[in-house]
Design an enzyme around this catalytic site. Sequence first.
Site, PDB file in Angstrom:
ATOM      1  N   ASP A 134      39.154  30.159  37.714  1.00  0.00           N
ATOM      2  CA  ASP A 134      37.995  30.503  36.883  1.00  0.00           C
ATOM      3  C   ASP A 134      37.420  31.874  37.204  1.00  0.00           C
ATOM      4  O   ASP A 134      36.215  32.106  37.081  1.00  0.00           O
ATOM      5  CB  ASP A 134      36.893  29.429  37.021  1.00  0.00           C
ATOM      6  CG  ASP A 134      37.422  28.047  36.671  1.00  0.00           C
ATOM      7  OD1 ASP A 134      38.356  27.968  35.854  1.00  0.00           O
ATOM      8  OD2 ASP A 134      36.901  27.067  37.227  1.00  0.00           O
TER       9      ASP A 134
ATOM     10  N   LYS B  14      40.246  35.171  34.223  1.00  0.00           N
ATOM     11  CA  LYS B  14      41.592  35.669  33.899  1.00  0.00           C
ATOM     12  C   LYS B  14      41.802  35.778  32.385  1.00  0.00           C
ATOM     13  O   LYS B  14      42.338  36.763  31.888  1.00  0.00           O
ATOM     14  CB  LYS B  14      42.659  34.717  34.483  1.00  0.00           C
ATOM     15  CG  LYS B  14      42.582  34.576  35.995  1.00  0.00           C
ATOM     16  CD  LYS B  14      43.577  33.551  36.509  1.00  0.00           C
ATOM     17  CE  LYS B  14      43.257  32.113  36.172  1.00  0.00           C
ATOM     18  NZ  LYS B  14      42.062  31.571  36.818  1.00  0.00           N
TER      19      LYS B  14
ATOM     20  N   GLY C 267      41.744  26.364  32.157  1.00  0.00           N
ATOM     21  CA  GLY C 267      40.825  26.518  31.027  1.00  0.00           C
ATOM     22  C   GLY C 267      40.441  27.979  30.997  1.00  0.00           C
ATOM     23  O   GLY C 267      39.704  28.443  31.861  1.00  0.00           O
ATOM     24  N   HIS C 268      41.002  28.734  30.066  1.00  0.00           N
ATOM     25  CA  HIS C 268      40.780  30.177  30.014  1.00  0.00           C
ATOM     26  C   HIS C 268      39.897  30.512  28.818  1.00  0.00           C
ATOM     27  O   HIS C 268      40.269  30.268  27.669  1.00  0.00           O
ATOM     28  CB  HIS C 268      42.131  30.905  29.954  1.00  0.00           C
ATOM     29  CG  HIS C 268      42.962  30.685  31.193  1.00  0.00           C
ATOM     30  ND1 HIS C 268      44.203  31.213  31.370  1.00  0.00           N
ATOM     31  CD2 HIS C 268      42.690  29.990  32.336  1.00  0.00           C
ATOM     32  CE1 HIS C 268      44.670  30.860  32.561  1.00  0.00           C
ATOM     33  NE2 HIS C 268      43.771  30.110  33.166  1.00  0.00           N
TER      34      HIS C 268
ATOM     35  N   THR D  53      41.614  17.667  38.172  1.00  0.00           N
ATOM     36  CA  THR D  53      41.117  17.643  36.797  1.00  0.00           C
ATOM     37  C   THR D  53      41.418  16.293  36.144  1.00  0.00           C
ATOM     38  O   THR D  53      40.944  16.026  35.040  1.00  0.00           O
ATOM     39  CB  THR D  53      41.775  18.760  35.961  1.00  0.00           C
ATOM     40  OG1 THR D  53      43.202  18.593  36.026  1.00  0.00           O
ATOM     41  CG2 THR D  53      41.399  20.141  36.479  1.00  0.00           C
TER      42      THR D  53
ATOM     43  N   GLN E 250      44.945  28.818  37.623  1.00  0.00           N
ATOM     44  CA  GLN E 250      44.334  28.493  38.923  1.00  0.00           C
ATOM     45  C   GLN E 250      44.124  29.784  39.731  1.00  0.00           C
ATOM     46  O   GLN E 250      43.914  30.832  39.136  1.00  0.00           O
ATOM     47  CB  GLN E 250      45.184  27.476  39.706  1.00  0.00           C
ATOM     48  CG  GLN E 250      45.202  26.072  39.092  1.00  0.00           C
ATOM     49  CD  GLN E 250      46.109  25.923  37.891  1.00  0.00           C
ATOM     50  OE1 GLN E 250      47.287  26.191  37.972  1.00  0.00           O
ATOM     51  NE2 GLN E 250      45.577  25.487  36.769  1.00  0.00           N
TER      52      GLN E 250
ATOM     53  N   LEU F 103      30.291  40.896  37.622  1.00  0.00           N
ATOM     54  CA  LEU F 103      29.402  41.710  38.451  1.00  0.00           C
ATOM     55  C   LEU F 103      27.969  41.625  37.919  1.00  0.00           C
ATOM     56  O   LEU F 103      27.011  41.666  38.678  1.00  0.00           O
ATOM     57  CB  LEU F 103      29.892  43.173  38.461  1.00  0.00           C
ATOM     58  CG  LEU F 103      29.169  44.121  39.405  1.00  0.00           C
ATOM     59  CD1 LEU F 103      29.310  43.658  40.855  1.00  0.00           C
ATOM     60  CD2 LEU F 103      29.687  45.555  39.271  1.00  0.00           C
TER      61      LEU F 103
HETATM   62  P1  GDP Z   1      39.660  31.672  33.888  1.00  0.00           P
HETATM   63  O1  GDP Z   1      40.062  30.258  34.073  1.00  0.00           O
HETATM   64  O2  GDP Z   1      40.005  32.528  35.066  1.00  0.00           O
HETATM   65  O3  GDP Z   1      40.159  32.282  32.601  1.00  0.00           O
HETATM   66  O4  GDP Z   1      38.061  31.672  33.808  1.00  0.00           O
HETATM   67  P2  GDP Z   1      37.130  30.617  32.993  1.00  0.00           P
HETATM   68  O5  GDP Z   1      37.217  30.934  31.549  1.00  0.00           O
HETATM   69  O6  GDP Z   1      37.409  29.231  33.429  1.00  0.00           O
HETATM   70  O7  GDP Z   1      35.708  30.956  33.594  1.00  0.00           O
HETATM   71  C1  GDP Z   1      35.164  32.242  33.518  1.00  0.00           C
HETATM   72  C2  GDP Z   1      33.786  32.131  32.830  1.00  0.00           C
HETATM   73  O8  GDP Z   1      33.066  33.329  33.022  1.00  0.00           O
HETATM   74  C3  GDP Z   1      33.889  31.968  31.319  1.00  0.00           C
HETATM   75  O9  GDP Z   1      32.772  31.249  30.887  1.00  0.00           O
HETATM   76  C4  GDP Z   1      33.839  33.398  30.813  1.00  0.00           C
HETATM   77  O10 GDP Z   1      33.352  33.490  29.477  1.00  0.00           O
HETATM   78  C5  GDP Z   1      32.857  34.001  31.786  1.00  0.00           C
HETATM   79  N1  GDP Z   1      33.082  35.432  32.104  1.00  0.00           N
HETATM   80  C6  GDP Z   1      34.244  36.112  32.264  1.00  0.00           C
HETATM   81  N2  GDP Z   1      33.991  37.378  32.664  1.00  0.00           N
HETATM   82  C7  GDP Z   1      32.661  37.494  32.767  1.00  0.00           C
HETATM   83  C8  GDP Z   1      31.777  38.557  33.187  1.00  0.00           C
HETATM   84  O11 GDP Z   1      32.192  39.647  33.560  1.00  0.00           O
HETATM   85  N3  GDP Z   1      30.437  38.274  33.183  1.00  0.00           N
HETATM   86  C9  GDP Z   1      29.932  37.077  32.807  1.00  0.00           C
HETATM   87  N4  GDP Z   1      28.619  36.892  32.848  1.00  0.00           N
HETATM   88  N5  GDP Z   1      30.723  36.055  32.421  1.00  0.00           N
HETATM   89  C10 GDP Z   1      32.064  36.263  32.416  1.00  0.00           C
HETATM   90  P1  IMO Z   2      41.982  28.022  35.729  1.00  0.00           P
HETATM   91  O1  IMO Z   2      43.361  28.465  35.274  1.00  0.00           O
HETATM   92  C1  IMO Z   2      39.535  25.934  38.654  1.00  0.00           C
HETATM   93  C2  IMO Z   2      41.398  22.557  40.732  1.00  0.00           C
HETATM   94  C3  IMO Z   2      40.799  21.194  40.503  1.00  0.00           C
HETATM   95  C4  IMO Z   2      41.058  20.564  41.858  1.00  0.00           C
HETATM   96  C5  IMO Z   2      42.435  21.102  42.222  1.00  0.00           C
HETATM   97  C6  IMO Z   2      43.584  20.171  41.886  1.00  0.00           C
HETATM   98  O2  IMO Z   2      41.051  27.738  34.607  1.00  0.00           O
HETATM   99  O3  IMO Z   2      41.456  28.966  36.738  1.00  0.00           O
HETATM  100  P2  IMO Z   2      44.755  19.551  39.589  1.00  0.00           P
HETATM  101  O4  IMO Z   2      44.204  18.884  38.359  1.00  0.00           O
HETATM  102  O5  IMO Z   2      45.328  20.907  39.349  1.00  0.00           O
HETATM  103  O6  IMO Z   2      45.706  18.662  40.344  1.00  0.00           O
HETATM  104  O7  IMO Z   2      43.476  19.718  40.557  1.00  0.00           O
HETATM  105  O8  IMO Z   2      42.583  22.301  41.488  1.00  0.00           O
HETATM  106  N1  IMO Z   2      41.808  23.295  39.527  1.00  0.00           N
HETATM  107  C7  IMO Z   2      41.118  24.329  39.013  1.00  0.00           C
HETATM  108  N2  IMO Z   2      39.942  24.869  39.381  1.00  0.00           N
HETATM  109  N3  IMO Z   2      40.249  26.482  37.654  1.00  0.00           N
HETATM  110  C8  IMO Z   2      41.451  25.982  37.293  1.00  0.00           C
HETATM  111  O9  IMO Z   2      42.263  26.587  36.405  1.00  0.00           O
HETATM  112  C9  IMO Z   2      41.916  24.818  37.954  1.00  0.00           C
HETATM  113  N4  IMO Z   2      43.014  24.049  37.833  1.00  0.00           N
HETATM  114  C10 IMO Z   2      42.946  23.139  38.800  1.00  0.00           C
HETATM  115  O10 IMO Z   2      39.421  21.288  40.218  1.00  0.00           O
HETATM  116  O11 IMO Z   2      40.142  21.060  42.805  1.00  0.00           O
HETATM  117 MG    MG Z   3      39.206  28.334  34.032  1.00  0.00          MG
END
Ligand code: GDP
Ligand code: IMO
Ligand code: MG
Length: 430
Positions: free
Chosen positions: A14, A17, A42-43, A134, A229, A339
């Site tokens: 999270d 990416k 979850g991107h 998850t 991840q 940031l």
């Molecule tokens: P990922 O799994 O690495 O793609 O990240 P996620 O989408 O799970 O979580 C990132 C969260 O931060 C999402 O809600 C994005 O919309 C938000 N986000 C990403 N970059 C920024 C940023 O620079 N600032 C803020 N405030 N939110 C961001």
């Molecule tokens: P993205 O790509 C954050 C975490 C789960 C748990 C551990 C194992 O959005 O960054 P799993 O279901 O993979 O066997 O769970 O990994 N986890 C994540 N945490 N972002 C993710 O993906 C994750 N995918 C798995 O919360 O701690």
């Molecule tokens: Mg994510």
Amino acid sequence: MSRFVVVLGLQWGDEGKGKLIDHITDERVMAVVRFQGGHNAGHTLVVEGKRMVLHLIPSGILHPGVRGLIGSGVVVSPMALGADIHTLAENGVVDVHERLCISPACPLLLPSHEALDQARERRGSGGNVAIGTTGLGIGPAYEDRAARRVLRIGELRDPVRFRSQLSQLMDYHNFLLSSYYHAPTLDIDEVTDHCLAQREWLLPLLSDVSQALVELRAQGAGVLFEGAQGALLDLDHGTYPYVTSSSVTAGNAASGSGCGPRHMDAVIGVVKAYATRVGDGPFATELVADSPVGRHLFERGTEYGATTGRRRRCGWLDLVALRRAVQINSVDGLALTKLDVLDGLSSLQLGVAYEGTDDDVNATPQPVYEEWPGWEEGAVAKAQSAAELPLAARRYLQRIEEFVGVPIELISTGPERGQCLIERHPFATD
Ligand code: GDP
Ligand code: IMO
Ligand code: MG
């Protein structure tokens, strides 16, 4: 000249990416490739105020003409894939079928994998502790792959053989569910019929991802490899056993997609300006959730899991763990995200050592902090270039670069597509 760039998370996932990949996908990029994980990812993409979350389809897909490739290292739930296609259609992207290419060797993630994951978490994994997964079946699907009993997506091509093989596998799953976990079993015919019903739309998407990458290279294409991840969730190098079940490091971008390792030209590591974790496991620099800074990070960062909706644990940036993640991924440059979330904090802490341990990220050691001054409300969010960032923010970034030994090349300052300061574009070759 062709350029293959790996983009992966350096913390516990999270890191932003998806947003970053969407942002750097330009006319030089012909394809974005997923190489590991499954729909546990979850991107999030935010474009003109519209937010969408993709779980399996690579994040570059919003750009017209860009292909989405899913390599054999990804465990695929047809249902989750269908849901992504639906999400995209709702957002006006209707030609996904023409641009998506899935390796027939992808392990097929079944509803019984999900049932096993959840039963095991309820009971405590393998007699040990719950991981806080998850609950989507990722671990059991990878286990079956390693045990050489998983069905691969390509096997859907032969329905008769598929039915018999799935029946054997599900017999085994049902045995585990009923006899070991005392959980309800699944109806084998129902699951089989459901899988076979997906053939019509799924089979045309299957093709040789490895060969597609050879051709893209020959065409001089830019290609992004999208990690899921983050390094600290890596099966080998993360905070075991509180990890995911795949190899998430840059090394696996090659084998999970079927591309030769020498064809990877650069690795970009994505890192939040602070740290979060969803699920259980050690987190040295964690803040108490209802402390003032803990609340600030959680609220400003809207730190809820994009896949499960769970509250993310928040804390300070851990430079010891980050440096290790940079090393095991041979990271060339960092993309620092969120940031803006630090705006308005009067002082910041950076974890720079662990007390009494030998840089061991697998324990939960006491961190040693360095204190840095914060900056005023709204200052990062409004900066149009790195030079316009407040001095305190620039000093904070410099300290990170100096500690981990690689430059920060991209700075994300908000969730929207355009909110990113580019110091050096990953496709720049100078
Ligand atoms: P990922 O799994 O690495 O793609 O990240 P996620 O989408 O799970 O979580 C990132 C969260 O931060 C999402 O809600 C994005 O919309 C938000 N986000 C990403 N970059 C920024 C940023 O620079 N600032 C803020 N405030 N939110 C961001
Ligand atoms: P993205 O790509 C954050 C975490 C789960 C748990 C551990 C194992 O959005 O960054 P799993 O279901 O993979 O066997 O769970 O990994 N986890 C994540 N945490 N972002 C993710 O993906 C994750 N995918 C798995 O919360 O701690
Ligand atoms: Mg994510």
